[in-house]
Write a protein that holds these residues in place. Structure first.
Motif, PDB file in Angstrom:
ATOM      1  N   ASP A 118      12.441   0.989   0.966  1.00 26.35           N
ATOM      2  CA  ASP A 118      12.075   2.304   0.482  1.00 26.35           C
ATOM      3  C   ASP A 118      10.750   2.717   1.112  1.00 26.35           C
ATOM      4  OD1 ASP A 118      12.481   4.574  -0.941  1.00 26.35           O
ATOM      5  OD2 ASP A 118      12.504   3.604  -2.915  1.00 26.35           O
ATOM      6  N   TRP A 119      10.575   4.023   1.251  1.00 22.30           N
ATOM      7  CA  TRP A 119       9.320   4.503   1.838  1.00 22.30           C
ATOM      8  C   TRP A 119       8.234   4.460   0.785  1.00 22.30           C
ATOM      9  CZ3 TRP A 119       9.056   5.199   6.934  1.00 22.30           C
ATOM     10  CH2 TRP A 119      10.264   5.372   7.635  1.00 22.30           C
ATOM     11  N   MET A 120       7.162   3.743   1.097  1.00 22.91           N
ATOM     12  CA  MET A 120       6.059   3.642   0.143  1.00 22.91           C
ATOM     13  C   MET A 120       4.747   3.662   0.890  1.00 22.91           C
ATOM     14  SD  MET A 120       7.322   0.799  -2.531  1.00 22.91           S
ATOM     15  CE  MET A 120       9.082   0.610  -2.361  1.00 22.91           C
ATOM     16  N   LYS A 121       3.727   3.992   0.111  1.00 24.84           N
ATOM     17  CA  LYS A 121       2.395   4.069   0.698  1.00 24.84           C
ATOM     18  C   LYS A 121       1.812   2.663   0.875  1.00 24.84           C
ATOM     19  CE  LYS A 121      -0.087   7.308  -1.361  1.00 24.84           C
ATOM     20  NZ  LYS A 121      -1.190   7.853  -2.154  1.00 24.84           N
ATOM     21  N   THR A 122       1.206   2.394   2.011  1.00 24.69           N
ATOM     22  CA  THR A 122       0.509   1.125   2.195  1.00 24.69           C
ATOM     23  C   THR A 122      -0.929   1.293   1.697  1.00 24.69           C
ATOM     24  OG1 THR A 122      -0.177   1.726   4.419  1.00 24.69           O
ATOM     25  CG2 THR A 122       1.877   0.508   4.227  1.00 24.69           C
ATOM     26  N   GLN A 123      -1.690   0.167   1.726  1.00 20.32           N
ATOM     27  CA  GLN A 123      -3.065   0.211   1.223  1.00 20.32           C
ATOM     28  C   GLN A 123      -3.930   1.239   1.949  1.00 20.32           C
ATOM     29  OE1 GLN A 123      -4.129  -3.914   1.463  1.00 20.32           O
ATOM     30  NE2 GLN A 123      -4.039  -4.183  -0.751  1.00 20.32           N
ATOM     31  N   ASN A 124      -3.658   1.444   3.236  1.00 17.97           N
ATOM     32  CA  ASN A 124      -4.494   2.405   3.963  1.00 17.97           C
ATOM     33  C   ASN A 124      -3.915   3.821   3.934  1.00 17.97           C
ATOM     34  OD1 ASN A 124      -2.413   2.114   5.758  1.00 17.97           O
ATOM     35  ND2 ASN A 124      -3.578   0.962   7.270  1.00 17.97           N
ATOM     36  N   GLY A 125      -2.932   4.037   3.071  1.00 18.41           N
ATOM     37  CA  GLY A 125      -2.429   5.389   2.838  1.00 18.41           C
ATOM     38  C   GLY A 125      -1.295   5.837   3.732  1.00 18.41           C
ATOM     39  N   ILE A 126      -0.885   4.980   4.658  1.00 18.85           N
ATOM     40  CA  ILE A 126       0.216   5.348   5.554  1.00 18.85           C
ATOM     41  C   ILE A 126       1.544   5.027   4.880  1.00 18.85           C
ATOM     42  CG2 ILE A 126       1.287   4.836   7.802  1.00 18.85           C
ATOM     43  CD1 ILE A 126      -1.614   4.131   8.752  1.00 18.85           C
ATOM     44  N   ILE A 127       2.506   5.926   5.016  1.00 23.59           N
ATOM     45  CA  ILE A 127       3.820   5.706   4.409  1.00 23.59           C
ATOM     46  C   ILE A 127       4.677   4.864   5.360  1.00 23.59           C
ATOM     47  CG2 ILE A 127       5.877   6.849   3.469  1.00 23.59           C
ATOM     48  CD1 ILE A 127       3.524   7.796   1.929  1.00 23.59           C
ATOM     49  N   LYS A 128       5.144   3.727   4.836  1.00 20.59           N
ATOM     50  CA  LYS A 128       5.985   2.845   5.650  1.00 20.59           C
ATOM     51  C   LYS A 128       7.167   2.359   4.829  1.00 20.59           C
ATOM     52  CE  LYS A 128       2.880   0.681   8.972  1.00 20.59           C
ATOM     53  NZ  LYS A 128       2.036  -0.518   9.185  1.00 20.59           N
ATOM     54  N   LEU A 129       8.192   1.898   5.543  1.00 19.88           N
ATOM     55  CA  LEU A 129       9.339   1.308   4.847  1.00 19.88           C
ATOM     56  C   LEU A 129       8.949  -0.061   4.316  1.00 19.88           C
ATOM     57  CD1 LEU A 129      12.617   1.895   6.920  1.00 19.88           C
ATOM     58  CD2 LEU A 129      12.161   2.565   4.559  1.00 19.88           C
ATOM     59  N   HIS A 130       9.146  -0.258   3.014  1.00 19.32           N
ATOM     60  CA  HIS A 130       8.850  -1.546   2.391  1.00 19.32           C
ATOM     61  C   HIS A 130      10.150  -2.139   1.855  1.00 19.32           C
ATOM     62  CE1 HIS A 130       4.741  -0.029   2.262  1.00 19.32           C
ATOM     63  NE2 HIS A 130       4.316  -1.167   1.785  1.00 19.32           N
ATOM     64  N   PRO A 131      10.326  -3.436   2.034  1.00 17.26           N
ATOM     65  CA  PRO A 131      11.473  -4.074   1.389  1.00 17.26           C
ATOM     66  C   PRO A 131      11.173  -4.253  -0.101  1.00 17.26           C
ATOM     67  CG  PRO A 131      10.137  -5.718   2.499  1.00 17.26           C
ATOM     68  CD  PRO A 131       9.493  -4.388   2.773  1.00 17.26           C
ATOM     69  N   TYR A 132      12.172  -4.170  -0.930  1.00 17.19           N
ATOM     70  CA  TYR A 132      11.943  -4.539  -2.320  1.00 17.19           C
ATOM     71  C   TYR A 132      13.062  -5.443  -2.806  1.00 17.19           C
ATOM     72  CZ  TYR A 132      15.017  -0.590  -3.532  1.00 17.19           C
ATOM     73  OH  TYR A 132      16.065   0.277  -3.638  1.00 17.19           O
ATOM     74  N   ASN A 146      16.024  -7.132  -4.655  1.00 12.86           N
ATOM     75  CA  ASN A 146      17.238  -6.658  -5.338  1.00 12.86           C
ATOM     76  C   ASN A 146      17.266  -7.103  -6.794  1.00 12.86           C
ATOM     77  OD1 ASN A 146      17.910  -6.029  -2.718  1.00 12.86           O
ATOM     78  ND2 ASN A 146      19.385  -7.685  -2.496  1.00 12.86           N
ATOM     79  N   LYS A 147      16.612  -8.228  -7.074  1.00 14.17           N
ATOM     80  CA  LYS A 147      16.719  -8.809  -8.420  1.00 14.17           C
ATOM     81  C   LYS A 147      15.629  -8.320  -9.355  1.00 14.17           C
ATOM     82  CE  LYS A 147      18.538 -13.122  -6.518  1.00 14.17           C
ATOM     83  NZ  LYS A 147      18.055 -14.473  -6.223  1.00 14.17           N
ATOM     84  N   CYS A 148      14.352  -8.426  -8.925  1.00 14.26           N
ATOM     85  CA  CYS A 148      13.275  -8.082  -9.853  1.00 14.26           C
ATOM     86  C   CYS A 148      12.599  -6.756  -9.491  1.00 14.26           C
ATOM     87  CB  CYS A 148      12.230  -9.193  -9.914  1.00 14.26           C
ATOM     88  SG  CYS A 148      11.246  -9.339  -8.413  1.00 14.26           S
ATOM     89  N   GLY A 149      12.940  -6.211  -8.333  1.00 16.32           N
ATOM     90  CA  GLY A 149      12.397  -4.906  -7.974  1.00 16.32           C
ATOM     91  C   GLY A 149      10.992  -4.915  -7.396  1.00 16.32           C
ATOM     92  N   SER A 150      10.361  -6.097  -7.298  1.00 17.10           N
ATOM     93  CA  SER A 150       8.996  -6.099  -6.782  1.00 17.10           C
ATOM     94  C   SER A 150       8.993  -5.807  -5.278  1.00 17.10           C
ATOM     95  CB  SER A 150       8.293  -7.426  -7.083  1.00 17.10           C
ATOM     96  OG  SER A 150       8.880  -8.452  -6.331  1.00 17.10           O
ATOM     97  N   VAL A 151       7.930  -5.153  -4.861  1.00 20.15           N
ATOM     98  CA  VAL A 151       7.836  -4.681  -3.490  1.00 20.15           C
ATOM     99  C   VAL A 151       7.196  -5.746  -2.605  1.00 20.15           C
ATOM    100  CG1 VAL A 151       6.829  -2.899  -2.012  1.00 20.15           C
ATOM    101  CG2 VAL A 151       7.639  -2.314  -4.304  1.00 20.15           C
ATOM    102  N   GLY A 152       7.808  -5.997  -1.462  1.00 22.06           N
ATOM    103  CA  GLY A 152       7.276  -6.995  -0.545  1.00 22.06           C
ATOM    104  C   GLY A 152       6.007  -6.517   0.150  1.00 22.06           C
ATOM    105  N   ASN A 153       5.132  -7.464   0.423  1.00 17.40           N
ATOM    106  CA  ASN A 153       3.893  -7.160   1.150  1.00 17.40           C
ATOM    107  C   ASN A 153       4.200  -7.148   2.644  1.00 17.40           C
ATOM    108  OD1 ASN A 153       1.251  -7.099   2.187  1.00 17.40           O
ATOM    109  ND2 ASN A 153       0.983  -9.303   1.897  1.00 17.40           N
ATOM    110  N   ILE A 154       3.993  -6.012   3.296  1.00 19.41           N
ATOM    111  CA  ILE A 154       4.264  -5.950   4.733  1.00 19.41           C
ATOM    112  C   ILE A 154       2.975  -5.831   5.547  1.00 19.41           C
ATOM    113  CG2 ILE A 154       6.602  -5.006   4.541  1.00 19.41           C
ATOM    114  CD1 ILE A 154       5.240  -2.251   5.313  1.00 19.41           C
TER     115      ILE A 154
END
Ligand SMILES: [Zn+2]
Length: 121
Positions: A11-25, A27-35
């Protein structure tokens, strides 16, 4: 039981520096992976840092007991998600490590930072 994360969704989400990037999340617990490049490390890394700290302090004439090391290691491993490298950042782990170690050993944050950051295996 901690989640064994699995992901085939992004899903497209904001990174720490404010840039929108595709992040994996997950399937089971919904937590977003650190990229980010700020990757977390397994607990072994911190345990090695701890023994290195002990040696440095010993050379400086301050003896850290086996019991102190055991208590720190025990507390670190009891923190849920501490080495869940799916999402945790190394920066966050450093904060946790420093606050736990300083409960048991009187050392400066600077020394702990240097023990964690120096390149050694
Ligand atoms: Zn999960």
């Amino acid at each position: 039981m901690p989640c064994v994360h699995e992901s085939n969704k992004k899903d497209w989400m904001k990174t720490q520096n404010g840039i929108i990037k595709l992040h994996p999340y997950c399937n089971k617990c919904g937590s977003v992976g650190n990229i980010s490049s700020d990757r977390g490390k397994k607990i072994g890394y911190f345990l090695i840092a701890l023994s290195r700290l002990r040696k440095i302090l010993k050379d400086r004439g301050y003896k850290v007991s086996e019991a102190q090391i055991r208590l720190i290691a025990k507390e670190l491993s009891s923190i849920e998600d501490f080495d869940d490298t799916w999402w945790i950042t190394f920066s966050r782990q450093k904060e946790i490590f420093i606050s736990v170690v300083r409960k048991y050993i009187r050392v400066s944050t600077d020394l702990l930072e240097s023990v964690l950051n120096s390149e050694w295996r």
